[in-house]
Enzyme design. Structure first.
Site, PDB file in Angstrom:
ATOM      1  N   ARG A 108       0.768  -1.255  -0.027  1.00 55.55           N
ATOM      2  CA  ARG A 108       0.164  -0.081   0.137  1.00 55.55           C
ATOM      3  C   ARG A 108       1.085   0.896   0.091  1.00 55.55           C
ATOM      4  O   ARG A 108       1.881   1.356   0.595  1.00 55.55           O
ATOM      5  CB  ARG A 108      -0.834   0.021   1.354  1.00 55.55           C
ATOM      6  CG  ARG A 108      -1.597   1.573   1.227  1.00 55.55           C
ATOM      7  CD  ARG A 108      -2.540   1.451   2.377  1.00 55.55           C
ATOM      8  NE  ARG A 108      -3.750   0.810   2.090  1.00 55.55           N
ATOM      9  CZ  ARG A 108      -4.865   1.370   2.639  1.00 55.55           C
ATOM     10  NH1 ARG A 108      -5.226   1.996   3.757  1.00 55.55           N
ATOM     11  NH2 ARG A 108      -6.136   0.511   2.211  1.00 55.55           N
ATOM     12  N   HIS A 135      -7.395   1.060  -6.029  1.00 54.88           N
ATOM     13  CA  HIS A 135      -7.761  -0.056  -4.738  1.00 54.88           C
ATOM     14  C   HIS A 135      -8.689  -1.248  -5.007  1.00 54.88           C
ATOM     15  O   HIS A 135      -9.567  -1.313  -4.813  1.00 54.88           O
ATOM     16  CB  HIS A 135      -8.516   0.796  -3.898  1.00 54.88           C
ATOM     17  CG  HIS A 135      -8.631   0.396  -2.376  1.00 54.88           C
ATOM     18  ND1 HIS A 135      -7.752  -0.683  -2.121  1.00 54.88           N
ATOM     19  CD2 HIS A 135      -9.096   0.718  -1.155  1.00 54.88           C
ATOM     20  CE1 HIS A 135      -7.967  -0.866  -0.815  1.00 54.88           C
ATOM     21  NE2 HIS A 135      -8.635   0.114  -0.246  1.00 54.88           N
ATOM     22  N   GLN A 138     -10.242  -3.546  -2.504  1.00 60.00           N
ATOM     23  CA  GLN A 138     -11.407  -3.033  -2.198  1.00 60.00           C
ATOM     24  C   GLN A 138     -12.666  -3.524  -3.258  1.00 60.00           C
ATOM     25  O   GLN A 138     -13.930  -3.712  -2.412  1.00 60.00           O
ATOM     26  CB  GLN A 138     -11.488  -1.269  -2.237  1.00 60.00           C
ATOM     27  CG  GLN A 138     -12.507  -0.859  -1.853  1.00 60.00           C
ATOM     28  CD  GLN A 138     -12.975  -1.144  -0.220  1.00 60.00           C
ATOM     29  OE1 GLN A 138     -12.078  -0.761   0.659  1.00 60.00           O
ATOM     30  NE2 GLN A 138     -14.101  -1.528  -0.094  1.00 60.00           N
ATOM     31  N   ASP A 231     -17.155   7.787  -0.910  1.00 57.44           N
ATOM     32  CA  ASP A 231     -15.801   7.706  -0.433  1.00 57.44           C
ATOM     33  C   ASP A 231     -15.257   9.235   0.205  1.00 57.44           C
ATOM     34  O   ASP A 231     -15.996  10.061   0.115  1.00 57.44           O
ATOM     35  CB  ASP A 231     -14.837   7.165  -1.263  1.00 57.44           C
ATOM     36  CG  ASP A 231     -13.374   6.961  -0.663  1.00 57.44           C
ATOM     37  OD1 ASP A 231     -13.271   6.930   0.696  1.00 57.44           O
ATOM     38  OD2 ASP A 231     -12.264   6.816  -1.594  1.00 57.44           O
ATOM     39  N   CYS A 272     -16.314   2.689   1.360  1.00 51.93           N
ATOM     40  CA  CYS A 272     -15.239   1.680   1.526  1.00 51.93           C
ATOM     41  C   CYS A 272     -14.798   2.006   2.911  1.00 51.93           C
ATOM     42  O   CYS A 272     -13.861   0.848   3.368  1.00 51.93           O
ATOM     43  CB  CYS A 272     -14.118   1.892   0.521  1.00 51.93           C
ATOM     44  SG  CYS A 272     -13.634   3.833   0.581  1.00 51.93           S
ATOM     45  N   ARG A 300     -13.822  -7.474   3.131  1.00 51.03           N
ATOM     46  CA  ARG A 300     -12.420  -7.352   2.576  1.00 51.03           C
ATOM     47  C   ARG A 300     -11.612  -8.501   2.903  1.00 51.03           C
ATOM     48  O   ARG A 300     -10.859  -8.810   2.182  1.00 51.03           O
ATOM     49  CB  ARG A 300     -11.826  -6.241   3.514  1.00 51.03           C
ATOM     50  CG  ARG A 300     -12.403  -4.747   3.161  1.00 51.03           C
ATOM     51  CD  ARG A 300     -12.288  -4.286   1.777  1.00 51.03           C
ATOM     52  NE  ARG A 300     -10.883  -4.247   1.368  1.00 51.03           N
ATOM     53  CZ  ARG A 300     -10.022  -3.299   1.588  1.00 51.03           C
ATOM     54  NH1 ARG A 300     -10.301  -2.646   2.332  1.00 51.03           N
ATOM     55  NH2 ARG A 300      -8.708  -3.537   1.013  1.00 51.03           N
TER      56      ARG A 300
END
Ligand code: CP
Ligand code: NVA
Length: 314
Positions: A108, A135, A138, A231, A272, A300
């Site tokens: 990440r 991402h 996700q 988001d 998310c 997740r």
């Protein structure tokens, strides 16, 4: 044709076919059922994963770490303060060394090129746990949650409201276009997804039957949505733009009124997370009956476990 993901990296869902995505979602449903039953599995026994984080994380870190650990594997968490990442040695050299020691690498960080370099140089599967551009893990959880809540993906419609050019919005557009879900964005002109990504998503839609719509006006795209997604307005690394974003995005807050304006009682709310309550979404929506955010967060772990099973085991 049987799906075989052994040895593959996940850098962006652009590299995965519809069949491969659906295979991972089916596997995620299976590992979720196992977990609910309390089955103990040891599929990663004797294996190790390096988990590299340049940015903060709650869900992604915990999903990778618990998914790998509860299957008997050994995850090693390394923040950028712990290793020589791009400092004193090149990213290529770090990747070569980690590839000699670990069975897989999660990364990440900021730059998509870094996760791509890890995949090129390490010789082991590499998973993008979020970069400025994408991402993808996700989106696997988002699609699993949408399918659980609505019973399908093809022909369902997700509307993303807010910062339409961030990593999550772009990845979701790619994922939806691949699986045949309709995807709309309501965002101010300056925060709409880039033309290349939109064009690419539209090219996937030609095969999948998905429809991609971009608008500045929520009222134009929200009606009939099966899911409303938002988001944060200020992604990690963009903190300097906070004041400007708050002003620009205020008309895009997801409220109970916006949820009602879909005209469908069954519309779900997705995010998310982490969420800034009162900014991109009201607490009333987050905690309301249409919200599926906790299922989404839990998923997740199941989707990441499925990804690692699919790419690490034969
Ligand atoms: N959704 C997500 O990636 O959360 P974290 O930043 O907590 O990992
Ligand atoms: N767009 C957000 C997602 C966090 C999971 C960010 O990059 O900060």
């Amino acid at each position: 044709m049987a799906v075989n993901l052994h040895g593959r990296s996940l850098l962006t869902l652009k590299h995965f076919s519809q069949q491969e995505i659906l295979y991972l979602l089916d596997l995620a449903d299976r590992v979720k059922t196992e977990r609910r039953r309390g089955d103990i599995q040891q599929r990663f026994r004797g294996r190790t994963i390096a988990m590299l984080f340049e940015k903060l994380s709650t869900r992604t870190r915990c999903a990778f770490e618990t998914a790998f650990g509860e299957e008997g594997g050994h995850p090693v968490f390394l923040s950028s303060n712990d290793i020589h990442l791009g400092v004193k040695e090149t990213v290529e050299d770090t990747a070569r060394v980690l590839g000699r020691m670990f069975d897989a690498i999660e990364f990440r960080g900021f730059d998509q090129n870094v996760v791509e370099t890890f995949a090129e140089c390490s010789g082991v599967p590499v998973y993008n746990g979020l970069t400025d551009l994408y991402h993808p893990t996700q989106v696997l959880a988002d699609l699993q949650t949408l399918r659980e809540a609505t019973g399908g993906l093809a022909g369902k419609s997700i509307t993303y409201v807010g910062d339409g050019r961030n990593n999550v919005a772009r990845s979701l557009m790619i994922g939806c276009a691949k699986v045949g879900a309709h995807f709309s964005v309501a965002a101010p002109q300056s925060l709409q997804p880039d033309r290349d990504t939109v064009q690419q998503a539209r090219s996937y839609s030609e095969d999948s039957g998905s429809r991609i719509l971009i608008s500045t006006d929520p009222a134009e795209v929200v009606p009939q949505s099966d899911a409303i997604y938002t988001d944060v307005w200020v992604s990690m690394g963009e903190e300097q733009q906070k004041a400007e974003r708050l002003e620009l995005l205020a008309p895009y807050r997801v409220t109970v009124e916006m949820m009602r304006s879909t005209g469908k009682a069954g519309t779900i709310f997705l995010h998310c997370l982490p969420a800034v309550r009162g900014n991109e979404v009201t607490a009333e929506v987050m905690d309301g009956p249409q919200s599926r955010i906790w299922d989404q967060a839990e998923n997740r772990k199941h989707t990441i476990k499925a990804l690692m099973i699919g790419t690490l085991l034969r």
